[in-house]
Design a protein around this motif. Structure first.
Motif, PDB file in Angstrom:
ATOM      1  N   TYR A 197      47.573  44.171  11.385  1.00 43.52           N
ATOM      2  CA  TYR A 197      47.933  45.776  11.233  1.00 43.52           C
ATOM      3  C   TYR A 197      48.759  47.210  12.333  1.00 43.52           C
ATOM      4  O   TYR A 197      49.087  48.459  10.865  1.00 43.52           O
ATOM      5  CB  TYR A 197      45.837  46.222  11.890  1.00 43.52           C
ATOM      6  N   ASP A 198      49.153  46.479  13.064  1.00 42.59           N
ATOM      7  CA  ASP A 198      50.636  47.101  13.308  1.00 42.59           C
ATOM      8  C   ASP A 198      51.736  47.104  12.013  1.00 42.59           C
ATOM      9  O   ASP A 198      51.984  48.499  12.170  1.00 42.59           O
ATOM     10  CB  ASP A 198      51.016  46.606  14.590  1.00 42.59           C
ATOM     11  N   ILE A 199      51.807  46.752  11.321  1.00 39.13           N
ATOM     12  CA  ILE A 199      52.574  47.191   9.974  1.00 39.13           C
ATOM     13  C   ILE A 199      51.765  47.794   8.735  1.00 39.13           C
ATOM     14  O   ILE A 199      52.572  48.728   8.515  1.00 39.13           O
ATOM     15  CB  ILE A 199      52.872  46.000   9.136  1.00 39.13           C
ATOM     16  N   ASN A 201      50.009  50.097   9.657  1.00 35.86           N
ATOM     17  CA  ASN A 201      49.452  51.497  10.800  1.00 35.86           C
ATOM     18  C   ASN A 201      51.282  51.822  10.411  1.00 35.86           C
ATOM     19  O   ASN A 201      51.042  53.600  10.483  1.00 35.86           O
ATOM     20  CB  ASN A 201      49.100  51.593  11.982  1.00 35.86           C
ATOM     21  N   HIS A 202      52.080  51.082  10.623  1.00 35.35           N
ATOM     22  CA  HIS A 202      53.834  51.916  10.916  1.00 35.35           C
ATOM     23  C   HIS A 202      54.117  52.820   8.952  1.00 35.35           C
ATOM     24  O   HIS A 202      53.938  53.988   8.946  1.00 35.35           O
ATOM     25  CB  HIS A 202      54.434  50.535  11.016  1.00 35.35           C
ATOM     26  N   ILE A 203      53.155  51.648   8.267  1.00 30.00           N
ATOM     27  CA  ILE A 203      53.443  52.276   6.874  1.00 30.00           C
ATOM     28  C   ILE A 203      52.671  53.621   6.852  1.00 30.00           C
ATOM     29  O   ILE A 203      53.297  54.674   6.515  1.00 30.00           O
ATOM     30  CB  ILE A 203      53.313  51.691   5.497  1.00 30.00           C
ATOM     31  N   VAL A 269      48.370  58.096  15.287  1.00 27.15           N
ATOM     32  CA  VAL A 269      47.604  56.682  15.642  1.00 27.15           C
ATOM     33  C   VAL A 269      48.219  56.208  16.454  1.00 27.15           C
ATOM     34  O   VAL A 269      47.607  55.908  17.920  1.00 27.15           O
ATOM     35  CB  VAL A 269      47.115  56.387  14.017  1.00 27.15           C
ATOM     36  N   HIS A 270      49.327  56.296  16.629  1.00 27.46           N
ATOM     37  CA  HIS A 270      50.454  55.885  17.454  1.00 27.46           C
ATOM     38  C   HIS A 270      50.640  56.029  19.716  1.00 27.46           C
ATOM     39  O   HIS A 270      50.414  56.020  19.988  1.00 27.46           O
ATOM     40  CB  HIS A 270      51.528  55.175  17.126  1.00 27.46           C
ATOM     41  N   MET A 271      50.558  57.690  18.909  1.00 28.77           N
ATOM     42  CA  MET A 271      49.979  58.255  20.343  1.00 28.77           C
ATOM     43  C   MET A 271      48.949  58.143  20.554  1.00 28.77           C
ATOM     44  O   MET A 271      48.055  57.895  22.079  1.00 28.77           O
ATOM     45  CB  MET A 271      50.249  59.860  20.211  1.00 28.77           C
ATOM     46  N   THR A 283      45.730  44.578  22.998  1.00 31.65           N
ATOM     47  CA  THR A 283      47.004  44.491  22.098  1.00 31.65           C
ATOM     48  C   THR A 283      47.353  45.925  21.281  1.00 31.65           C
ATOM     49  O   THR A 283      46.677  46.254  20.837  1.00 31.65           O
ATOM     50  CB  THR A 283      46.440  43.440  21.628  1.00 31.65           C
ATOM     51  N   HIS A 284      48.520  46.266  21.390  1.00 36.15           N
ATOM     52  CA  HIS A 284      48.932  47.151  20.624  1.00 36.15           C
ATOM     53  C   HIS A 284      48.353  47.064  19.153  1.00 36.15           C
ATOM     54  O   HIS A 284      47.806  48.220  18.865  1.00 36.15           O
ATOM     55  CB  HIS A 284      50.439  47.075  19.998  1.00 36.15           C
ATOM     56  N   GLY A 285      48.073  46.455  18.076  1.00 35.09           N
ATOM     57  CA  GLY A 285      47.365  46.742  16.842  1.00 35.09           C
ATOM     58  C   GLY A 285      46.867  46.836  16.671  1.00 35.09           C
ATOM     59  O   GLY A 285      45.206  47.620  16.325  1.00 35.09           O
ATOM     60  N   THR A 287      44.455  48.151  19.710  1.00 37.52           N
ATOM     61  CA  THR A 287      44.509  49.480  19.800  1.00 37.52           C
ATOM     62  C   THR A 287      44.598  50.552  18.842  1.00 37.52           C
ATOM     63  O   THR A 287      44.005  51.617  18.337  1.00 37.52           O
ATOM     64  CB  THR A 287      45.758  50.003  20.967  1.00 37.52           C
ATOM     65  N   LEU A 288      46.002  50.313  17.978  1.00 32.77           N
ATOM     66  CA  LEU A 288      45.829  51.291  16.200  1.00 32.77           C
ATOM     67  C   LEU A 288      44.922  51.283  15.544  1.00 32.77           C
ATOM     68  O   LEU A 288      43.901  52.502  15.214  1.00 32.77           O
ATOM     69  CB  LEU A 288      47.032  50.804  15.524  1.00 32.77           C
ATOM     70  N   ALA A 289      43.750  50.413  15.448  1.00 31.21           N
ATOM     71  CA  ALA A 289      42.797  49.292  14.516  1.00 31.21           C
ATOM     72  C   ALA A 289      41.752  50.276  15.131  1.00 31.21           C
ATOM     73  O   ALA A 289      40.725  50.895  14.366  1.00 31.21           O
ATOM     74  CB  ALA A 289      42.726  48.227  14.376  1.00 31.21           C
TER      75      ALA A 289
HETATM   76 ZN    ZN Z   1      52.952  50.199  15.883  1.00 33.42          ZN
END
Ligand code: ZN
Ligand code: NZQ
Length: 390
Positions: A197-199, A201-203, A269-271, A283-285, A287-289
Motif C-alpha cells: 500500500y505504501d507503493i 500511495n506513493h504513486i 495522505v503522507h502528511m 506501521t507506515h503503510g 497509516t496511509l491505508a
Molecule cells: Zn510512504
C-alpha cells in the motif's frame, strides 16, 4: 510535459537473485571502515547477515555495527548511530534492511561530520548538509518506501510527537542498492501488504495533481495496474517470485523521482499518515491505508477528471451510462475493496489512535499545496473525525 526539469538518479541498482554477487566488487570503491546497519534481527534469522559479513571480511573491511534500528527510526537512535560512526571513523555505511534502515543510514550519513544537532538542522530548520557526507549503500529486504533509490530519510521524535521526512539531494542517495526479491519472502504478511500500500500511495500522491496530459500519469497508471495484479498473486501465494519481483521493482520506480516529473504532487495522505504514525508508532503503510479513503473522498470533487481517469484506467470501471461522479466514486470503491481483499488495516483505532489524540493529530500535520485542494486545519480535523468513524 509541462515545466522545466532535469532528471538524474545516481543510484546504481543490482536486481535479481544473483544481485548480492556484486557487493564485493562495489565495496572496492570505498574505504575500509564500514558501518553495517540493520534492524531488529530479521537479517540474522534469514542468514543474510552472515553472508554479508563474510563478503566484507573477504574484502578486507573493518566492520562496526549499528543494530536494532526500529521501524520508524527515532532521533535518539540517530544520535547513537552518529556516535558509533564517529568512534569508528566510518568511510561507508552499508544498510541492510527495509526503508527504516535505509532512511536511518542516510540520516546518519549527513550527520557524522556535522556539529549541529541533526534533528534541529535537518528536520526542524530543513537545512541542507553543509559537511562531508559519508556514502551509503543498501541491501534491501522489504519493498515499499523506495528509499533504496531516493534521498528520503524519515525520522520520528516521540517526545515532540513529530514524524518528519527530509528529502535530501543526489549526494545522499544510495550509491548502489541490491534488490533481491527473494529476501522479501520472509516478511510477515502484515509488513508485505503495508509495503504494497505504501507503493500504491506513493504513486497516487504524484498522480493526483495537475490537469495537463502528462507522460508521468501514463507511467503511473501502468505501475498501479501491475502492482494491483502482483499484490493479488502475492497475497494468495507469498512465495511467488514473479509477483514479489514485480512488487519490488514497482516500489523503486514509484518513488525515485521519475513519476513526479512535470507534476506538482500532493503528498497529503503522507502528511496525515505521518502525524498518525508519530503518535501511535503504527506501521507506515497502514497509516496511509487508514487515511486514504477519507482523504480521497474529501478531495474527489476538486480533482474530478483525474478521479474519473483513475477509475477507468486503473480500476477498469465501465463509464457507460454513468456520470462522472458515479464513475469516480466507483473507482474509489474498487480501490477500497482491493485494500480489504489484501488485508490492509483501514481503521485508525485499530492502529492505536484514540480521540484524546485529536488535537495532537491535527497539530502534527503539515499542509502542502501541490494537490487538488489546500486543506485548512479545520478540514484536517474533519478528516481525522471521519477516520475515527471507520
Ligand atoms: Zn510512504
Ligand atoms: O527490524 P527487522 O528485524 O529487520 O524487521 C523489520 C521491521 O520490523 C521487518 N522486515 C524487513 N525486512 C524483512 C523483515 N522481516 C522479515 N523478513 C524481511 N525480509 O519489517 C519491519 C518493517 O521494516 P521497515 O524498514 O520499518 O519498513 P518499511 O520499509 O516500510 O520502512 C518504513 C520507514 O520508511 C519511511 C517510513 O516513514 C518509515 O519510517 N518512509 C521512507 C520513505 C523514503 N525514504 O522515501 C518514504 C515513505 O513514504 C516512508 O515515509
Amino acid at each position: 510535459m509541462l515545466g522545466n526539469f532535469s532528471y538524474h538518479n545516481p543510484t546504481k541498482l543490482y536486481f535479481g537473485e544473483e544481485s548480492l554477487g556484486f557487493l564485493k566488487e562495489e565495496m572496492k570503491h570505498y574505504g575500509e571502515n564500514i558501518l553495517l546497519v540493520y534492524g531488529g534481527g530479521s537479517v540474522k534469522k534469514s542468514g543474510l547477515y552472515d553472508e554479508i559479513t563474510a563478503i566484507l571480511k573477504e574484502g578486507g573491511k573493518k566492520v562496526a555495527e549499528v543494530s536494532g534500528v526500529m521501524p520508524n527510526p527515532t532521533v535518539d537512535k540517530l544520535r547513537e548511530g552518529v556516535q558509533i560512526a564517529r568512534e569508528n571513523k566510518t568511510d561507508f555505511i552499508l544498510a541492510v534492511g527495509g526503508g527504516s534502515v535505509c532512511d536511518y543510514s542516510k540520516a546518519v550519513s549527513v550527520s557524522i561530520h556535522c556539529d549541529d544537532d541533526p534533528w534541529e538542522k535537518y528536520y526542524i530548520r530543513f537545512e541542507e548538509p553543509t559537511c562531508d557526507i559519508v556514502p551509503v549503500g543498501c541491501v534491501l529486504t522489504m519493498a515499499g518506501t523506495g528509499s533504496e533509490m531516493n534521498g528520503g530519510a524519515v525520522i520520528t521524535n516521540h517526545e515532540q510527537h513529530l514524524k518528519i521526512g527530509h528529502v535530501f539531494g543526489d549526494d545522499v542517495m544510495p550509491r548502489f542498492s541490491i534488490l533481491n526479491p527473494r529476501y522479501t519472502m520472509t516478511l510477515p504478511k502484515y509488513q508485505m501488504v503495508a509495503g504494497i500500500y505504501d507503493i500504491m500511495n506513493h504513486i497516487c500522491e504524484q498522480y493526483f495533481s495537475g490537469e495537463d496530459d502528462n507522460t508521468s500519469d501514463y507511467i503511473s497508471e501502468g505501475l498501479m495496474r501491475g502492482l494491483i495484479n502482483a499484490s493479488r498473486v502475492a497475497v494468495s501465494d507469498p512465495q511467488n517470485y514473479e509477483a514479489r519481483s514485480n512488487i519490488m521493482w514497482t516500489a523503486t520506480w514509484a518513488l525515485n523521482t521519475l513519476i513526479a516529473k512535470g507534476k506538482t504532487t500532493d503528498w497529503m495522505v503522507h502528511m496525515l499518515g505521518q502525524s498518525l504514525g508519530a503518535l501511535t508508532n503504527a506501521t507506515h503503510g497502514m497509516t496511509l491505508a487508514a487515511m486514504s479513503i477519507p482523504y480521497y473522498h474529501f478531495i474527489m470533487m476538486d480533482g474530478l477528471p483525474k478521479f474519473v481517469r483513475f477509475a477507468e484506467n486503473v480500476w477498469g470501471v465501465d463509464p457507460n451510462g454513468k456520470n462522472d461522479i458515479e464513475i469516480a466514486s466507483l473507482g474509489l470503491a474498487k480501490m477500497e475493496g482491493w485494500m480489504k481483499d489484501i488485508g490492509l488495516v483501514t481503521s485508525i483505532r485499530e492502529l492505536g489512535a484514540d480521540k484524546s489524540m485529536l488535537d495532537d493529530l491535527v497539530n502534527g500535520v503539515s499542509i502542502l499545496n501541490g494537490g487538488y485542494r489546500v486543506l485548512t486545519k479545520d478540514e484536517v480535523r474533519v478528516l481525522f473525525m471521519e477516520a475515527f468513524k471507520r
